[in-house]
Design a protein around this motif. Structure first.
Motif, PDB file in Angstrom:
ATOM      1  N   VAL A 320       0.821  -1.208   0.000  1.00 53.20           N
ATOM      2  CA  VAL A 320       0.000   0.000   0.000  1.00 53.20           C
ATOM      3  C   VAL A 320       0.855   1.259   0.000  1.00 53.20           C
ATOM      4  CG1 VAL A 320      -1.683   1.340   1.319  1.00 53.20           C
ATOM      5  CG2 VAL A 320      -1.965  -1.134   1.074  1.00 53.20           C
ATOM      6  N   ASN A 321       1.867   1.339   0.833  1.00 52.23           N
ATOM      7  CA  ASN A 321       2.693   2.542   0.910  1.00 52.23           C
ATOM      8  C   ASN A 321       3.437   2.811  -0.391  1.00 52.23           C
ATOM      9  OD1 ASN A 321       1.980   3.234   3.541  1.00 52.23           O
ATOM     10  ND2 ASN A 321       3.562   1.921   4.430  1.00 52.23           N
ATOM     11  N   ASN A 324       0.930   3.803  -3.168  1.00 52.23           N
ATOM     12  CA  ASN A 324       0.398   5.148  -2.928  1.00 52.23           C
ATOM     13  C   ASN A 324       1.336   6.237  -3.422  1.00 52.23           C
ATOM     14  OD1 ASN A 324      -1.949   4.250  -1.807  1.00 52.23           O
ATOM     15  ND2 ASN A 324      -1.349   4.610   0.320  1.00 52.23           N
ATOM     16  N   LYS A 331      -4.155   4.996  -5.133  1.00 54.22           N
ATOM     17  CA  LYS A 331      -4.167   5.559  -3.771  1.00 54.22           C
ATOM     18  C   LYS A 331      -5.567   6.030  -3.404  1.00 54.22           C
ATOM     19  CE  LYS A 331      -1.989   9.043  -0.787  1.00 54.22           C
ATOM     20  NZ  LYS A 331      -3.274   9.459  -0.189  1.00 54.22           N
ATOM     21  N   TYR A 332      -6.255   6.660  -4.346  1.00 54.62           N
ATOM     22  CA  TYR A 332      -7.622   7.103  -4.088  1.00 54.62           C
ATOM     23  C   TYR A 332      -8.497   5.931  -3.654  1.00 54.62           C
ATOM     24  CZ  TYR A 332     -12.476   8.113  -5.269  1.00 54.62           C
ATOM     25  OH  TYR A 332     -13.846   8.222  -5.236  1.00 54.62           O
ATOM     26  N   PHE A 334      -7.416   2.941  -2.511  1.00 54.79           N
ATOM     27  CA  PHE A 334      -6.916   2.396  -1.253  1.00 54.79           C
ATOM     28  C   PHE A 334      -7.442   3.194  -0.062  1.00 54.79           C
ATOM     29  CE2 PHE A 334      -2.760   0.177  -2.838  1.00 54.79           C
ATOM     30  CZ  PHE A 334      -3.550  -0.824  -3.391  1.00 54.79           C
ATOM     31  N   ASP A 335      -7.428   4.542  -0.215  1.00 48.61           N
ATOM     32  CA  ASP A 335      -7.891   5.387   0.886  1.00 48.61           C
ATOM     33  C   ASP A 335      -9.405   5.252   1.102  1.00 48.61           C
ATOM     34  OD1 ASP A 335      -5.346   6.324   1.276  1.00 48.61           O
ATOM     35  OD2 ASP A 335      -5.635   8.189   0.165  1.00 48.61           O
ATOM     36  N   LYS A 336     -10.154   5.211   0.027  1.00 49.79           N
ATOM     37  CA  LYS A 336     -11.614   5.174   0.146  1.00 49.79           C
ATOM     38  C   LYS A 336     -12.100   3.837   0.697  1.00 49.79           C
ATOM     39  CE  LYS A 336     -15.973   5.952  -2.264  1.00 49.79           C
ATOM     40  NZ  LYS A 336     -16.638   6.487  -3.455  1.00 49.79           N
ATOM     41  N   LYS A 338     -10.333   1.552   2.443  1.00 50.56           N
ATOM     42  CA  LYS A 338      -9.494   0.993   3.501  1.00 50.56           C
ATOM     43  C   LYS A 338     -10.385   0.358   4.557  1.00 50.56           C
ATOM     44  CE  LYS A 338      -7.422   3.998   6.008  1.00 50.56           C
ATOM     45  NZ  LYS A 338      -6.489   5.065   6.427  1.00 50.56           N
TER      46      LYS A 338
END
Length: 339
Positions: A320-321, A324, A331-332, A334-336, A338
């Motif tokens: 993930v890191n 991102n 990343k969008y 992954f963030d939404k 999570k």
């Protein structure tokens, strides 16, 4: 970037987005996450355009991935267009209740080579490559199985079939013949992947017609074989309120395409392109395709691809890191989504 890698990555990320809702008992949220992942992953790609031939439904029934929607490079009229059959999550119910049977999947072929299927039922018989010249669905499944047993000189063929009331009789008949049957709750596309990967000899049963195009692409892309036949709604649900209206729509579609419920459709009738490609990634998966896992900031995804008779099984790791920092679109998501 190569479109095959793009499409493989798309189904993998769709599975990752839907991971948040595994076991949450909300199949619509599972599907919504995957649908958004498809749209986000494909909207900025260049060099090709995708036309959804078999998708989520007509424009007024789905927010995206609907029939006749275009994805990909929409600004360049010169780029090639490909037909698409897509199921953002095949098996939303297994994902929602956390049991085996869910994948993200898409297949593509050259423009105007994929048959748009109605929302009908379809009898499907998908066999591994060595049986390609032996099957004839018009003779009925039992005669076909007897022929395969004679060819193999053994009775214990391995079959996957949906565990539905409509299949109770055939399950009993197959058992009497000595066939080893594996019952599944959902996901005949996933079952067909198991045939390709050598986990079973054939898939048989009555399921959705739009998924038939995905299975046809898989058969052509992997060197396997599928035959199918459309089934009227009243044969499965004779007494439902919507039966009459469903029958009207089905009969209109069959008349338009000069097909009836006695027509035996080959894989090539559904997807007339030997160069078709098929992609999938496991969510809760099952069989030869493994479920997604998450551990210490990493997603472990089992992907699958078939084209030109070449079958590929992938194990992908999404850190993930790292992702991102390199891919803002992922990343969008992954963030939404999570968990």
């Amino acid at each position: 970037m190569n479109k095959d890698i793009i499409l493989l990555r798309t189904v993998e990320v769709a599975a990752i987005a839907s991971y948040k809702y595994i076991g949450m008992k909300d199949k619509n949220m599972v599907d919504q996450a995957a649908v958004e992942a498809f749209e986000v992953m494909l909207r900025n790609e260049r060099g090709f355009k995708l036309k959804v031939v078999n998708g989520e439904g007509e424009l007024d029934n789905a927010p995206m991935l609907y029939v006749n929607q275009f994805l990909g490079d929409l600004n360049d009229p010169e780029v090639p267009t490909f037909d698409v059959s897509v199921d953002p999550i095949e098996g939303t119910n297994p994902a929602a209740y956390n049991f085996a049977g869910s994948i993200s999947t898409i297949s593509i072929s050259r423009e105007n080579t994929m048959l748009q299927m109605p929302e009908m039922y379809m009898e499907k018989f998908f066999v591994k490559d060595k049986y390609s010249n032996l099957i004839n669905l018009s003779e009925g499944i039992i005669n076909n199985v007897l022929r395969l047993q004679e060819f193999e000189n053994r009775k214990d063929l391995r079959c996957i079939i949906l565990d539905k009331p409509r299949h109770n009789k055939i399950i009993q008949e197959l058992s009497k013949l000595g066939v080893v049957t594996r019952l599944i709750q959902d996901g005949d596309v996933l079952a067909a992947i198991d045939v390709v990967n050598g986990e079973a000899d054939f898939v048989y049963g009555i399921g959705g017609a739009p998924e038939g195009c995905l299975m046809a692409s898989l058969a052509l892309a992997s060197g396997c074989k599928m035959q199918s036949r459309l089934i009227n709604y009243n044969q499965i649900w004779p007494n439902e309120k919507e039966t009459e209206s469903r029958m009207e729509k089905e009969n209109a579609w069959m008349s338009k395409h000069n097909i009836d419920t006695s027509s035996i459709l080959s894989d090539y009738d559904l997807v007339s392109d030997e160069r078709t490609r098929f992609f999938a990634a496991g969510l809760t998966a099952g069989g030869s395709l493994k479920p997604i896992k998450y551990k210490k900031g990493k997603f472990f995804v089992n992907g699958f691809m078939a084209s030109h008779g070449i079958v590929r099984n992938f194990s992908s790791i999404y850190d993930v890191n790292k992702v991102n920092n390199l891919k803002p679109d992922i990343k969008y998501l992954f963030d939404k989504y999570k968990r």
